[in-house]
Design an enzyme around this catalytic site. Structure first.
Site, PDB file in Angstrom:
ATOM      1  N   ARG A 143      33.834 110.644  47.259  1.00 16.53           N
ATOM      2  CA  ARG A 143      33.700 109.385  46.528  1.00 16.53           C
ATOM      3  C   ARG A 143      32.655 109.409  45.421  1.00 16.53           C
ATOM      4  O   ARG A 143      32.629 108.521  44.564  1.00 16.53           O
ATOM      5  CB  ARG A 143      33.350 108.269  47.513  1.00 16.53           C
ATOM      6  CG  ARG A 143      34.491 107.906  48.429  1.00 16.53           C
ATOM      7  CD  ARG A 143      34.021 107.149  49.676  1.00 16.53           C
ATOM      8  NE  ARG A 143      35.151 106.730  50.490  1.00 16.53           N
ATOM      9  CZ  ARG A 143      35.874 107.529  51.266  1.00 16.53           C
ATOM     10  NH1 ARG A 143      35.579 108.812  51.343  1.00 16.53           N
ATOM     11  NH2 ARG A 143      36.878 107.070  51.977  1.00 16.53           N
ATOM     12  N   ILE A 179      24.542 106.233  52.419  1.00 22.08           N
ATOM     13  CA  ILE A 179      24.196 106.034  53.821  1.00 22.08           C
ATOM     14  C   ILE A 179      25.316 106.638  54.648  1.00 22.08           C
ATOM     15  O   ILE A 179      26.468 106.200  54.557  1.00 22.08           O
ATOM     16  CB  ILE A 179      24.038 104.527  54.144  1.00 22.08           C
ATOM     17  CG1 ILE A 179      23.056 103.868  53.173  1.00 22.08           C
ATOM     18  CG2 ILE A 179      23.588 104.339  55.587  1.00 22.08           C
ATOM     19  CD1 ILE A 179      23.114 102.352  53.166  1.00 22.08           C
ATOM     20  N   ILE A 180      24.975 107.644  55.440  1.00 24.66           N
ATOM     21  CA  ILE A 180      25.961 108.335  56.268  1.00 24.66           C
ATOM     22  C   ILE A 180      25.739 107.933  57.721  1.00 24.66           C
ATOM     23  O   ILE A 180      24.607 107.988  58.225  1.00 24.66           O
ATOM     24  CB  ILE A 180      25.846 109.865  56.099  1.00 24.66           C
ATOM     25  CG1 ILE A 180      26.093 110.249  54.629  1.00 24.66           C
ATOM     26  CG2 ILE A 180      26.819 110.586  57.026  1.00 24.66           C
ATOM     27  CD1 ILE A 180      25.837 111.708  54.306  1.00 24.66           C
ATOM     28  N   PHE A 196      17.364 109.711  49.325  1.00 25.84           N
ATOM     29  CA  PHE A 196      17.912 110.151  50.610  1.00 25.84           C
ATOM     30  C   PHE A 196      19.359 110.585  50.378  1.00 25.84           C
ATOM     31  O   PHE A 196      20.099 109.891  49.693  1.00 25.84           O
ATOM     32  CB  PHE A 196      17.836 109.002  51.633  1.00 25.84           C
ATOM     33  CG  PHE A 196      17.961 109.463  53.049  1.00 25.84           C
ATOM     34  CD1 PHE A 196      16.869 109.984  53.725  1.00 25.84           C
ATOM     35  CD2 PHE A 196      19.175 109.392  53.701  1.00 25.84           C
ATOM     36  CE1 PHE A 196      16.975 110.415  55.033  1.00 25.84           C
ATOM     37  CE2 PHE A 196      19.298 109.822  55.008  1.00 25.84           C
ATOM     38  CZ  PHE A 196      18.204 110.335  55.674  1.00 25.84           C
ATOM     39  N   GLU A 219      14.835 100.643  50.058  1.00 27.92           N
ATOM     40  CA  GLU A 219      13.861 100.414  48.991  1.00 27.92           C
ATOM     41  C   GLU A 219      14.516 100.003  47.674  1.00 27.92           C
ATOM     42  O   GLU A 219      13.835  99.548  46.745  1.00 27.92           O
ATOM     43  CB  GLU A 219      13.005 101.666  48.777  1.00 27.92           C
ATOM     44  CG  GLU A 219      12.066 101.980  49.934  1.00 27.92           C
ATOM     45  CD  GLU A 219      12.738 102.595  51.151  1.00 27.92           C
ATOM     46  OE1 GLU A 219      12.300 102.300  52.278  1.00 27.92           O
ATOM     47  OE2 GLU A 219      13.721 103.354  50.987  1.00 27.92           O
ATOM     48  N   HIS A 252      21.015 102.419  63.397  1.00 33.20           N
ATOM     49  CA  HIS A 252      20.284 102.465  62.127  1.00 33.20           C
ATOM     50  C   HIS A 252      21.219 102.417  60.920  1.00 33.20           C
ATOM     51  O   HIS A 252      20.903 101.789  59.909  1.00 33.20           O
ATOM     52  CB  HIS A 252      19.413 103.729  62.083  1.00 33.20           C
ATOM     53  CG  HIS A 252      18.481 103.775  60.918  1.00 33.20           C
ATOM     54  ND1 HIS A 252      17.425 102.895  60.778  1.00 33.20           N
ATOM     55  CD2 HIS A 252      18.443 104.588  59.835  1.00 33.20           C
ATOM     56  CE1 HIS A 252      16.778 103.163  59.663  1.00 33.20           C
ATOM     57  NE2 HIS A 252      17.369 104.183  59.064  1.00 33.20           N
ATOM     58  N   GLU A 284      24.249 108.533  64.858  1.00 34.28           N
ATOM     59  CA  GLU A 284      24.564 108.197  66.244  1.00 34.28           C
ATOM     60  C   GLU A 284      23.928 106.901  66.706  1.00 34.28           C
ATOM     61  O   GLU A 284      24.142 106.474  67.841  1.00 34.28           O
ATOM     62  CB  GLU A 284      24.107 109.341  67.147  1.00 34.28           C
ATOM     63  CG  GLU A 284      24.850 110.634  66.872  1.00 34.28           C
ATOM     64  CD  GLU A 284      24.349 111.771  67.741  1.00 34.28           C
ATOM     65  OE1 GLU A 284      23.504 111.530  68.633  1.00 34.28           O
ATOM     66  OE2 GLU A 284      24.812 112.896  67.526  1.00 34.28           O
ATOM     67  N   ALA A 336      17.812 103.775  50.701  1.00 31.83           N
ATOM     68  CA  ALA A 336      18.593 102.580  50.342  1.00 31.83           C
ATOM     69  C   ALA A 336      17.849 101.273  50.602  1.00 31.83           C
ATOM     70  O   ALA A 336      18.035 100.302  49.873  1.00 31.83           O
ATOM     71  CB  ALA A 336      19.921 102.586  51.102  1.00 31.83           C
TER      72      ALA A 336
END
Length: 154
Positions: free
Chosen positions: A131, A85-86, A26, A62, A92, A89, A60
């Site tokens: 990053r 992971i971004i 992802f 998994e 989650h 809204e 993430a």
């Protein structure tokens, strides 16, 4: 403890270490960059390419289950978790960030195996790209240093 500090001499020497990497697909372009820089740094530190196992999972959440399988294999000196992971809204983001982080930590502690956690948790894609290279390199360095430190412990 008296005498020389343990884990300081040769702490970034990767020769003879076997490292497992679990990367979430992802946000694939970002996690690919994490993996590229991580693997390049492992090789720079002396880890042999054939001793780096790189597996991918959907996301993430998994990552911890595959880390656990690798840890139970017993054939690794350290593991590395790579993901991105971004924030969106909804709640989650918090769920995925918190649970993946807790899972990585649990595997590490349960198996007394160092796991460098480079699952980025960021506000937006720009932060992730800013990053990715540094965190990929950092993950490699942490894995090698911690593998050597744990090897030196009584």
């Amino acid at each position: 403890m008296q005498g020389a500090d343990k884990g300081t001499a040769g702490e970034l020497a990767g020769e003879g270490l076997r490292i497992g990497i679990v990367r979430a697909r992802f946000n694939d372009a970002i996690t690919n960059k994490l993996a590229e820089t991580c693997i390049a740094e492992l090789l720079t530190l002396g880890v042999v390419a054939r001793d780096v196992v790189h597996l991918t999972v959907p996301g993430a959440l998994e990552i911890p289950v595959v880390l656990k399988a690798l840890a139970e294999d017993g054939d690794y000196d350290a593991l590395i978790a790579l993901g991105c992971i971004i924030r969106g809204e909804t709640y989650h983001f918090e769920l995925v960030a918190n649970e993946s982080g807790a899972g990585v930590t649990r595997v590490s502690l349960d198996h007394r195996l160092p796991i460098a956690n480079a699952i980025l948790t960021v506000e937006d894609e720009a932060q992730a790209w800013a990053r990715a290279e540094e965190k990929g390199r950092d993950a490699a360095r942490v894995a090698v240093e911690m593998a050597n430190l744990l090897e030196d412990l009584p």
